[in-house]
Design an enzyme around this catalytic site. Structure first.
Site, PDB file in Angstrom:
ATOM      1  N   ASP A 162       0.843  -1.194   0.000  1.00  0.00           N
ATOM      2  CA  ASP A 162       0.000   0.000   0.000  1.00  0.00           C
ATOM      3  C   ASP A 162       0.879   1.245   0.000  1.00  0.00           C
ATOM      4  O   ASP A 162       2.004   1.234   0.505  1.00  0.00           O
ATOM      5  CB  ASP A 162      -0.906   0.016   1.229  1.00  0.00           C
ATOM      6  CG  ASP A 162      -1.919  -1.111   1.231  1.00  0.00           C
ATOM      7  OD1 ASP A 162      -2.202  -1.642   0.140  1.00  0.00           O
ATOM      8  OD2 ASP A 162      -2.402  -1.467   2.314  1.00  0.00           O
ATOM      9  N   ARG A 163       0.354   2.306  -0.532  1.00  0.00           N
ATOM     10  CA  ARG A 163       1.098   3.565  -0.648  1.00  0.00           C
ATOM     11  C   ARG A 163       1.733   3.979   0.682  1.00  0.00           C
ATOM     12  O   ARG A 163       2.891   4.381   0.731  1.00  0.00           O
ATOM     13  CB  ARG A 163       0.145   4.653  -1.130  1.00  0.00           C
ATOM     14  CG  ARG A 163       0.725   6.041  -1.171  1.00  0.00           C
ATOM     15  CD  ARG A 163      -0.381   7.072  -1.366  1.00  0.00           C
ATOM     16  NE  ARG A 163      -1.333   6.613  -2.341  1.00  0.00           N
ATOM     17  CZ  ARG A 163      -2.645   6.865  -2.279  1.00  0.00           C
ATOM     18  NH1 ARG A 163      -3.132   7.558  -1.281  1.00  0.00           N
ATOM     19  NH2 ARG A 163      -3.456   6.413  -3.207  1.00  0.00           N
TER      20      ARG A 163
END
Length: 351
Positions: A162-163
């Site tokens: 995830d970012r």
């Protein structure tokens, strides 16, 4: 969201030009008064991270629908109920461009590269993220050697983080390596272990979270635990590494937070974040899945720890260990990446 805000947002979108992908609208009510604007907006719009929300604010892409004025200061405090529109840029071109973005390379040879991804960087280009991604950096670093099996927009990418999650990622430099790494993910011979700082502490010192995961039944931008047959199989092994007690509480188990080790047996979208929330212990700094600061949580940590948590631009989740079989040599590889500074500092504040 209400119908009238959609009408105003549609008009705003038309005024901003044909290159606009979409306009998202959010209603901020009195319960978030006093919160930072970027934090409140990210919580109201789960498709946008706090990092992305901050960038859109600074770029002038956020408008107060009540006044028609742009909102450009992420640290501004919400004064009261607000109706807000966020202009999300159009999709990016299919072929990302190389960009000289620094990489923290942990291992590299002709077949693979393993990097320690910082929080805040998107893995591959997508709507709203046309550049500045890990793929852009890899194309500059590796040149034409990256595998294309993952598609032109994500060459060499076998798995994602995830970012706002940091840690180890392996990337294939050729088709053969890509295929063999993908097979290891499929047969679960490749192992990934994460460190997570969560609110409270599980009753059991260790356990297996065996709950299927699928799209949230109402909010389609989020994932959720789902009934068997509806969600996909998802299994997370966790173990408590350290607990942090709230010395001011008289509760039988006055644990304000805990450091967990989580090993993935499967690899569903947002798996650890969803599973720990379902367990009742969401990850600190993850407002999308219930990890924001509530009144009880605010009272359970020291002022210094609270200030650090309020300043986090990420969820406290780090992919710290990766084990795999080298796709060419067949050698067993194990790599570890230390906790990022902000998680180390938070642990020190909580201890």
């Amino acid at each position: 969201m209400t119908d009238d805000t959609w009408d105003e947002a549609d008009e705003l979108g038309q005024n901003m030009g044909a290159d606009l992908a979409e306009v998202l609208t959010a209603e901020l009510d009195a319960t978030v008064a006093g919160a930072r604007l970027d934090v409140a907006l990210a919580a109201a719009l789960p498709t946008l991270s706090r990092t992305r929300t901050r960038a859109l604010l600074e770029a002038g892409a956020v408008t107060d629908l009540g006044t028609g004025q742009p909102l450009t200061k992420p640290k501004a405090r919400v004064a009261g109920p607000m109706r807000i529109a966020v202009r999300v840029p159009a999709p990016v071109a299919a072929h990302p461009a190389p960009e000289p973005i620094p990489l923290d390379v942990c291992y590299e040879d002709d077949a693979i590269i393993i990097i320690n991804k910082p929080a805040g960087i998107v893995v591959h280009p997508a709507p709203g993220h046309p550049s500045g991604t890990l793929v852009n950096a890899l194309l500059h670093h590796c040149g034409d050697s990256l595998s294309g099996i993952g598609g032109v927009s994500r060459p060499g990418i076998v798995h994602r983080l995830d970012r706002d999650t940091s840690g180890l990622m392996v990337v294939a430099k050729g088709d053969q390596a890509h295929q063999k790494l993908a097979a290891q993910f499929a047969d679960r011979s490749l192992s990934r272990t994460y460190s997570a700082l969560c609110w409270g502490a599980p009753n059991a010192h260790k356990g297996v979270l065996d709950w299927p995961i699928g799209r949230h039944p109402v909010d389609r931008q989020r994932m959720a635990t789902r009934p068997e047959g509806v969600g996909k199989e998802a299994r997370t092994h966790y173990q408590v590494q350290q607990v942090f007690a709230d010395g001011r509480s008289k509760a039988p188990r006055p644990f304000s937070a805990a450091l967990l080790s989580c090993t993935l047996e499967t690899g569903r979208t947002h798996q650890i974040r969803v599973h720990l929330t379902a367990l009742g212990h969401p990850i600190i700094g993850d407002p999308v899945y219930g990890g924001g600061i509530t009144g009880a949580r605010r009272a359970s940590v020291s002022p210094d720890a609270l200030a650090l948590i309020e300043g986090l631009d990420r969820q406290a989740l780090h992919a710290g260990a990766l084990s795999l079989i080298h796709p060419v040599s067949g050698a067993l590889m194990h790599l570890e990446a230390p906790l990022p500074l902000e998680m180390k500092q938070l642990i020190a504040m909580l201890s």
